[in-house]
Design a protein around this motif. Sequence first.
Motif, PDB file in Angstrom:
ATOM      1  N   PRO A  94      11.275 -10.152 -55.483  1.00 21.63           N
ATOM      2  CA  PRO A  94      11.226 -11.468 -54.950  1.00 21.63           C
ATOM      3  C   PRO A  94       9.799 -12.285 -55.047  1.00 21.63           C
ATOM      4  O   PRO A  94       9.139 -11.511 -55.010  1.00 21.63           O
ATOM      5  CB  PRO A  94      11.887 -11.460 -53.609  1.00 21.63           C
ATOM      6  CG  PRO A  94      11.565  -9.942 -53.354  1.00 21.63           C
ATOM      7  CD  PRO A  94      11.676  -9.052 -54.471  1.00 21.63           C
ATOM      8  N   PRO A  95       9.808 -13.705 -55.157  1.00 23.45           N
ATOM      9  CA  PRO A  95       8.751 -14.186 -55.125  1.00 23.45           C
ATOM     10  C   PRO A  95       8.026 -14.003 -53.776  1.00 23.45           C
ATOM     11  O   PRO A  95       8.521 -13.717 -52.799  1.00 23.45           O
ATOM     12  CB  PRO A  95       9.106 -15.696 -55.053  1.00 23.45           C
ATOM     13  CG  PRO A  95      10.508 -15.808 -55.681  1.00 23.45           C
ATOM     14  CD  PRO A  95      11.068 -14.553 -55.194  1.00 23.45           C
ATOM     15  N   ARG A  96       6.562 -13.552 -54.160  1.00 26.23           N
ATOM     16  CA  ARG A  96       5.848 -13.498 -52.862  1.00 26.23           C
ATOM     17  C   ARG A  96       5.996 -14.480 -51.612  1.00 26.23           C
ATOM     18  O   ARG A  96       6.198 -14.146 -50.358  1.00 26.23           O
ATOM     19  CB  ARG A  96       4.371 -13.495 -53.204  1.00 26.23           C
ATOM     20  CG  ARG A  96       3.135 -13.371 -52.186  1.00 26.23           C
ATOM     21  CD  ARG A  96       1.835 -13.232 -52.937  1.00 26.23           C
ATOM     22  NE  ARG A  96       0.867 -13.891 -51.800  1.00 26.23           N
ATOM     23  CZ  ARG A  96      -0.473 -13.891 -52.204  1.00 26.23           C
ATOM     24  NH1 ARG A  96      -0.841 -13.431 -53.366  1.00 26.23           N
ATOM     25  NH2 ARG A  96      -1.110 -14.260 -51.421  1.00 26.23           N
ATOM     26  N   ALA A  97       6.218 -15.965 -52.044  1.00 21.10           N
ATOM     27  CA  ALA A  97       6.221 -16.631 -51.087  1.00 21.10           C
ATOM     28  C   ALA A  97       7.607 -16.538 -50.299  1.00 21.10           C
ATOM     29  O   ALA A  97       7.804 -17.088 -48.952  1.00 21.10           O
ATOM     30  CB  ALA A  97       6.363 -18.289 -51.524  1.00 21.10           C
ATOM     31  N   TRP A  98       8.659 -15.982 -50.987  1.00 18.02           N
ATOM     32  CA  TRP A  98       9.935 -16.027 -50.202  1.00 18.02           C
ATOM     33  C   TRP A  98       9.693 -14.817 -48.877  1.00 18.02           C
ATOM     34  O   TRP A  98      10.292 -15.198 -47.910  1.00 18.02           O
ATOM     35  CB  TRP A  98      10.840 -15.111 -51.236  1.00 18.02           C
ATOM     36  CG  TRP A  98      12.342 -15.119 -50.484  1.00 18.02           C
ATOM     37  CD1 TRP A  98      13.144 -16.020 -50.119  1.00 18.02           C
ATOM     38  CD2 TRP A  98      12.884 -13.942 -50.068  1.00 18.02           C
ATOM     39  NE1 TRP A  98      14.348 -15.461 -49.471  1.00 18.02           N
ATOM     40  CE2 TRP A  98      14.311 -14.315 -49.650  1.00 18.02           C
ATOM     41  CE3 TRP A  98      12.456 -12.551 -50.057  1.00 18.02           C
ATOM     42  CZ2 TRP A  98      15.053 -13.265 -48.811  1.00 18.02           C
ATOM     43  CZ3 TRP A  98      13.393 -11.430 -49.513  1.00 18.02           C
ATOM     44  CH2 TRP A  98      14.330 -12.032 -49.124  1.00 18.02           C
ATOM     45  N   ILE A  99       9.184 -13.775 -49.166  1.00 17.57           N
ATOM     46  CA  ILE A  99       8.884 -12.656 -48.099  1.00 17.57           C
ATOM     47  C   ILE A  99       8.079 -13.390 -46.922  1.00 17.57           C
ATOM     48  O   ILE A  99       8.371 -13.358 -45.837  1.00 17.57           O
ATOM     49  CB  ILE A  99       8.323 -11.511 -48.789  1.00 17.57           C
ATOM     50  CG1 ILE A  99       9.356 -10.552 -49.535  1.00 17.57           C
ATOM     51  CG2 ILE A  99       7.685 -10.619 -47.557  1.00 17.57           C
ATOM     52  CD1 ILE A  99       8.962  -9.329 -50.094  1.00 17.57           C
ATOM     53  N   GLU A 100       6.919 -13.992 -47.571  1.00 17.32           N
ATOM     54  CA  GLU A 100       6.255 -14.720 -46.308  1.00 17.32           C
ATOM     55  C   GLU A 100       7.072 -15.790 -45.691  1.00 17.32           C
ATOM     56  O   GLU A 100       6.774 -15.900 -44.487  1.00 17.32           O
ATOM     57  CB  GLU A 100       4.980 -15.467 -47.077  1.00 17.32           C
ATOM     58  CG  GLU A 100       4.101 -14.405 -47.710  1.00 17.32           C
ATOM     59  CD  GLU A 100       2.766 -15.164 -48.615  1.00 17.32           C
ATOM     60  OE1 GLU A 100       3.155 -16.351 -48.932  1.00 17.32           O
ATOM     61  OE2 GLU A 100       2.027 -14.444 -48.971  1.00 17.32           O
ATOM     62  N   ALA A 101       7.896 -16.294 -46.183  1.00 17.33           N
ATOM     63  CA  ALA A 101       8.628 -17.545 -45.686  1.00 17.33           C
ATOM     64  C   ALA A 101       9.769 -16.847 -44.620  1.00 17.33           C
ATOM     65  O   ALA A 101      10.142 -17.471 -43.549  1.00 17.33           O
ATOM     66  CB  ALA A 101       9.321 -18.527 -46.609  1.00 17.33           C
ATOM     67  N   ARG A 102      10.340 -15.761 -44.895  1.00 16.25           N
ATOM     68  CA  ARG A 102      11.318 -15.076 -44.162  1.00 16.25           C
ATOM     69  C   ARG A 102      10.688 -14.082 -43.156  1.00 16.25           C
ATOM     70  O   ARG A 102      11.450 -13.566 -42.651  1.00 16.25           O
ATOM     71  CB  ARG A 102      12.214 -14.241 -45.051  1.00 16.25           C
ATOM     72  CG  ARG A 102      13.104 -15.010 -45.982  1.00 16.25           C
ATOM     73  CD  ARG A 102      13.878 -16.129 -45.329  1.00 16.25           C
ATOM     74  NE  ARG A 102      14.645 -16.840 -46.107  1.00 16.25           N
ATOM     75  CZ  ARG A 102      15.977 -16.567 -46.509  1.00 16.25           C
ATOM     76  NH1 ARG A 102      16.605 -15.770 -45.792  1.00 16.25           N
ATOM     77  NH2 ARG A 102      16.696 -17.574 -46.969  1.00 16.25           N
TER      78      ARG A 102
END
Length: 289
Positions: free
Chosen positions: A91-99
């Motif tokens: 998954p995109p790095r930003a997705w894990i950071e946002a979740r």
Amino acid sequence: ALAEAAQAADGPLLVITASSRELEQRRAELRFFSARQLPVLSLPDWEVLPYDLLSAHPDIVSERLATLAALPTLQRGLVLLSADSLLQRLPPRAWIEARSFELETGTTIALEAFRARLVESGYASVAQVTLPGEFALRGSLLDVFPMGSEDPLRIDLFDDQIEAIRRFDPLTQRSGASLSAVRMLPARELPLDPDAVRAFRRRWRTRFEGDPTRSTVYKGVSEGFAPPGIEFWLPLFFEATASVLDYLPDSAIVAQFDDSEAAMDRAWLDIGSRYEERRHDIERPLLAP
């Protein structure tokens, strides 16, 4: 040599091994030779065959998510992964950071909204918590096993305020050490909230011909749950996916053993062979390698 290099480097070392078995051996050796002065992380592969009808065990997903969440800010240390893991899309790095989010003692949470947030993040509501990615709500007690955590946690609530966060033993149910805060990670490497489901359905219809409702995968995701092996359709959940290299800080150094490149070639051939064997199943149309 790797342990000494990691001690001297200004950034983390990403170490590529030929296999999962070699990864476990190298991890034990590196922890010994670094005298536990540096973090030694790993990104295990899913331990399922390409395009399999199985998903990874929650313990594996938990370790993977913990490593991915730690990588962008890792200043020093060693990160091990096998050739198979290096080839997997993420998954995109930003997705894990946002979740990801923090829970701290003394803060207030709206319990129903928090419960819904856990479900949207992939956590399963159960009667008794035993595995990563599960939670149980009993009156003023919230038991949750966060992904990336070694132990489940018991959150004591006073009205809507977090009064205490404690580790507990899932076998004896006895509470242990207290924590002031905990980081919550998503329970899967892909989203299943309504927006993600709509995006998945749209991309599926664009990618595959025929009636999508004949597919058990399409119907399962449409109903909001993750069918076994859903990770092999991960690109349909995102505009773009990432590789582990996208998670690394700019200071990272990549090291590989002599046989790791040949292992990547073998893994790629295996993926192609499995694709050719299974791509004619109209109920499970596959994304090409």
